[in-house]
Scaffold this motif. Structure first.
Motif, mmCIF file in Angstrom:
data_model
loop_
_atom_site.group_PDB
_atom_site.id
_atom_site.type_symbol
_atom_site.label_atom_id
_atom_site.label_comp_id
_atom_site.label_asym_id
_atom_site.label_seq_id
_atom_site.Cartn_x
_atom_site.Cartn_y
_atom_site.Cartn_z
ATOM 1 N N GLY A 1 0.819 -1.208 0.000
ATOM 2 C CA GLY A 1 0.000 0.000 0.000
ATOM 3 C C GLY A 1 0.850 1.253 0.000
ATOM 4 O O GLY A 1 0.496 2.261 -0.619
ATOM 5 N N GLY A 2 2.000 1.190 0.682
ATOM 6 C CA GLY A 2 2.911 2.334 0.686
ATOM 7 C C GLY A 2 3.486 2.611 -0.684
ATOM 8 O O GLY A 2 3.688 3.768 -1.064
ATOM 9 N N VAL A 3 3.754 1.551 -1.455
ATOM 10 C CA VAL A 3 4.252 1.740 -2.823
ATOM 11 C C VAL A 3 3.208 2.453 -3.677
ATOM 12 O O VAL A 3 3.515 3.382 -4.425
ATOM 13 N N VAL A 4 1.957 2.004 -3.564
ATOM 14 C CA VAL A 4 0.875 2.662 -4.307
ATOM 15 C C VAL A 4 0.813 4.147 -3.968
ATOM 16 O O VAL A 4 0.779 5.010 -4.849
ATOM 17 N N SER A 5 0.805 4.449 -2.668
ATOM 18 C CA SER A 5 0.668 5.845 -2.230
ATOM 19 C C SER A 5 1.862 6.686 -2.647
ATOM 20 O O SER A 5 1.698 7.830 -3.107
ATOM 21 N N ALA A 6 3.068 6.139 -2.505
ATOM 22 C CA ALA A 6 4.266 6.913 -2.840
ATOM 23 C C ALA A 6 4.321 7.232 -4.329
ATOM 24 O O ALA A 6 4.616 8.370 -4.726
ATOM 25 N N VAL A 7 4.051 6.224 -5.169
ATOM 26 C CA VAL A 7 4.084 6.458 -6.614
ATOM 27 C C VAL A 7 2.955 7.396 -7.025
ATOM 28 O O VAL A 7 3.144 8.275 -7.877
ATOM 29 N N TYR A 8 1.788 7.245 -6.419
ATOM 30 C CA TYR A 8 0.664 8.129 -6.728
ATOM 31 C C TYR A 8 1.025 9.584 -6.442
ATOM 32 O O TYR A 8 0.807 10.472 -7.279
ATOM 33 N N ASP B 1 -6.534 22.588 -2.585
ATOM 34 C CA ASP B 1 -7.149 21.470 -3.302
ATOM 35 C C ASP B 1 -6.088 20.523 -3.858
ATOM 36 O O ASP B 1 -6.263 19.297 -3.851
ATOM 37 N N GLY B 2 -4.975 21.091 -4.329
ATOM 38 C CA GLY B 2 -3.901 20.252 -4.848
ATOM 39 C C GLY B 2 -3.299 19.376 -3.766
ATOM 40 O O GLY B 2 -2.993 18.196 -3.997
ATOM 41 N N ALA B 3 -3.136 19.938 -2.560
ATOM 42 C CA ALA B 3 -2.589 19.159 -1.446
ATOM 43 C C ALA B 3 -3.535 18.029 -1.054
ATOM 44 O O ALA B 3 -3.108 16.907 -0.775
ATOM 45 N N ALA B 4 -4.839 18.325 -1.045
ATOM 46 C CA ALA B 4 -5.823 17.281 -0.716
ATOM 47 C C ALA B 4 -5.829 16.191 -1.777
ATOM 48 O O ALA B 4 -5.946 15.003 -1.464
ATOM 49 N N ALA B 5 -5.673 16.587 -3.046
ATOM 50 C CA ALA B 5 -5.682 15.622 -4.138
ATOM 51 C C ALA B 5 -4.475 14.687 -4.073
ATOM 52 O O ALA B 5 -4.552 13.526 -4.483
ATOM 53 N N ARG B 6 -3.351 15.183 -3.562
ATOM 54 C CA ARG B 6 -2.142 14.358 -3.506
ATOM 55 C C ARG B 6 -2.185 13.312 -2.396
ATOM 56 O O ARG B 6 -1.406 12.354 -2.423
ATOM 57 N N GLU B 7 -3.081 13.464 -1.432
ATOM 58 C CA GLU B 7 -3.131 12.517 -0.325
ATOM 59 C C GLU B 7 -3.615 11.147 -0.780
ATOM 60 O O GLU B 7 -2.962 10.142 -0.560
ATOM 61 N N THR B 8 -4.772 11.092 -1.386
ATOM 62 C CA THR B 8 -5.363 9.824 -1.825
ATOM 63 C C THR B 8 -6.135 10.036 -3.116
ATOM 64 O O THR B 8 -6.511 11.163 -3.471
ATOM 65 N N LEU B 9 -6.394 8.945 -3.816
ATOM 66 C CA LEU B 9 -7.224 9.022 -5.025
ATOM 67 C C LEU B 9 -8.639 9.460 -4.681
ATOM 68 O O LEU B 9 -9.246 10.264 -5.399
ATOM 69 N N ALA B 10 -9.186 8.939 -3.583
ATOM 70 C CA ALA B 10 -10.533 9.349 -3.169
ATOM 71 C C ALA B 10 -10.586 10.843 -2.905
ATOM 72 O O ALA B 10 -11.560 11.519 -3.270
#
Length: 507
Positions: free
Chosen positions: A423-430, A444-453
């Motif tokens: 899961g950390g790999v997914v989040s880091a690459v995202y 909004d950009g900071a919120a978008a970088r946290e998770t896909l949701a």
């Protein structure tokens, strides 16, 4: 003397009857429940976040408190069960788990829910070592025991796979607390039937209770699991290094104490047996692959493909069926093929499942997800069944609880690592690959970088062209993360194949 030895040998080969198989059914109830609990909460988090409004850190602890406490206590509870009675430990754990589940279902605040999840981990740690060690004592015949452990391992795998399906069904009709209340109707039959069907079992020559050893095992495993989670979320820092140091020091002191004890809680020498240590490693890696895949595949189905919670869960059902089929099928297959080859073939199937995801890239469709999860499930079902049977068979009968606890600890650490590492790999690459379109504000950009949701939630509030651009960029970045995770998962399965071929040859 010869007559006595023959009598013991005949007793050890006694075949199971109706009572023993009925007892197995009862023992599967907590196994299914604990396994489902590892994966069911993910679907409930959005509702929990809306109602309890946890901070980001609190939301993480809602998920992790259960597994961290469970992993830290398993070895200790296995040793206590060996001394004071495994059935007694099972019943105490079931009673506490059911009561705390009710408290968790109606938790008024996020801290209250975190506390309840930690308490569930405490009582869950009483349940799991007891089930496997009771199977060892209930089924003395090797053939019966192998089938019983196949059912046990399959129930574990199926429970993990059923978590999303159960969550989808419950949350389609009820509030988030329903995912906790389901423990009550599952455990009530256990509390009624276990005293009637399951015979008590304990170490015939128990040593003194070792509270210092118990504390050291809790500190070592808890610090290790918490440190890995911290690195996955916040990166490598002084806190993570400090947790690693604590885990290493406590682990070293624990090993040293066990080796110097006349009646150790955990027989460290078991880890010197290649088949035992190899089976433990395969157990951990298999569960890690399963939980890690569920972490990003469920998000892909719901957030990228746009499927409902229930539809996404139902799409994973074929993988669950594959898990059941291979978990039971290897009991027959291993009669005609060496165990190390059967395990290696299963792990190769899991590797193929990850490669399907990796090779699909942007073309990863719901059908390909179902195929990939089916291959992964088939491999995990086979590997888990045989690795757990090897763990139990190589341990002395009187140390069954402690040995089972090692296997369960590997399972829970695998669940934590599956989310933390994969899961950390997914989040880091995202986060690193997401390109925020021009015109999106800093907040909004900071919120978008946290998770896909979070990105999709921001996109819904933006004007249509800009929101669509952000949503597309976020889904592309998430799929990049899924690709990297799939390659990581395939590499882990390849390592597990090597471990199986090298360590299980004489199992």
């Amino acid at each position: 003397m010869d007559i006595q030895q023959r009598a013991i040998g005949q007793a050890s080969e006694q075949r199971a009857g109706r009572r023993e198989w009925a007892a197995l059914v009862v023992l599967m109830l907590p196994v299914l429940l604990i396994a489902i609990d590892n994966t069911v909460l993910g679907f409930a988090l959005p509702q929990i976040a809306l109602e309890l409004e946890p901070t980001a850190a609190q939301q993480l602890w809602i998920v992790d408190a259960y597994s961290l406490v469970l992993a830290g206590l398993l070895v200790a509870m296995g040793g206590i069960g060996d001394r004071f009675g495994r059935r007694r430990m099972l019943l105490i754990g079931a009673t506490g788990f059911a009561l705390v589940s009710v408290l968790a279902a109606f938790a008024p605040t996020a801290p209250a829910l975190i506390a309840a999840r930690a308490a569930l981990g405490f009582f869950g740690a009483m349940l799991m070592p007891s089930t496997l060690s009771l199977i060892r004592s209930t089924f003395p015949h090797r053939g019966d025991r192998r089938l019983a452990i196949a059912v046990w391992a399959t129930a574990f795998s199926v429970g993990s796979a059923l978590g999303p399906t159960v969550g989808g069904l419950l949350l389609e009709h009820f509030a988030w607390g329903s995912v906790f209340l389901m423990a009550v109707p599952v455990l009530l039959p256990l509390l009624v039937l276990a005293p009637l069907l399951v015979r008590e079992s304990r170490d015939p020559n128990p040593g003194r209770l070792d509270p210092i050893g118990i504390v050291l095992s809790i500190v070592a495993l808890g610090a290790l699991a918490a440190g890995i989670k911290h690195v996955a979320v916040d990166g490598l820092d002084l806190i993570a290094v400090g947790m690693a140091v604590v885990a290493v020091v406590a682990g070293w002191l624990f090993v040293r104490r066990m080796r110097s004890s006349a009646a150790p809680m955990l027989d460290i020498d078991l880890l010197r047996i290649p088949a035992f240590s190899g089976a433990i490693a395969i157990n951990l890696l298999s569960v890690m692959a399963l939980v890690g895949a569920l972490f990003f595949l469920t998000q892909h189905l719901q957030l990228v493909e746009g499927l409902s919670t229930l539809d996404a869960a139902l799409l994973l059902v074929p993988g669950t069926i594959a898990m059941v089929g291979t978990g039971l099928g290897v009991v027959v297959l291993v009669r005609h093929m060496p165990a190390h080859r059967v395990v290696a073939l299963g792990l190769a199937s899991s590797t193929a499942g990850y490669l399907v995801v990796a090779l699909s890239g942007d073309a990863l469709s719901p059908l390909l997800v179902a195929v990939a999860y089916g291959l992964l499930g088939a491999g995990v079902g086979a590997a888990e069944t045989l690795s757990n049977e090897i763990v139990v068979s190589t341990a002395p009968p009187e140390r069954a609880g402690a040995a089972s606890a090692v296997s369960e600890t590997a399972y829970e650490l695998g669940a934590v690592l599956g989310t933390a590492v994969l899961g950390g790999v997914v989040s880091a690459v995202y986060r690193s690959s997401l390109v925020i379109p021009e015109g999106v504000g800093a907040a909004d950009g900071a919120a978008a970088r946290e998770t896909l949701a979070g990105a999709l939630d921001v996109a819904d509030r933006l004007p249509v062209p800009l929101g669509d651009a952000l949503a597309q960029a976020a889904m592309t970045a998430f799929d990049d993360g899924a690709l990297a995770t799939a390659l990581t998962g395939a590499a882990l399965m390849a390592i597990a194949i090597v471990v199986a071929l090298r360590t299980l040859r004489k199992a």
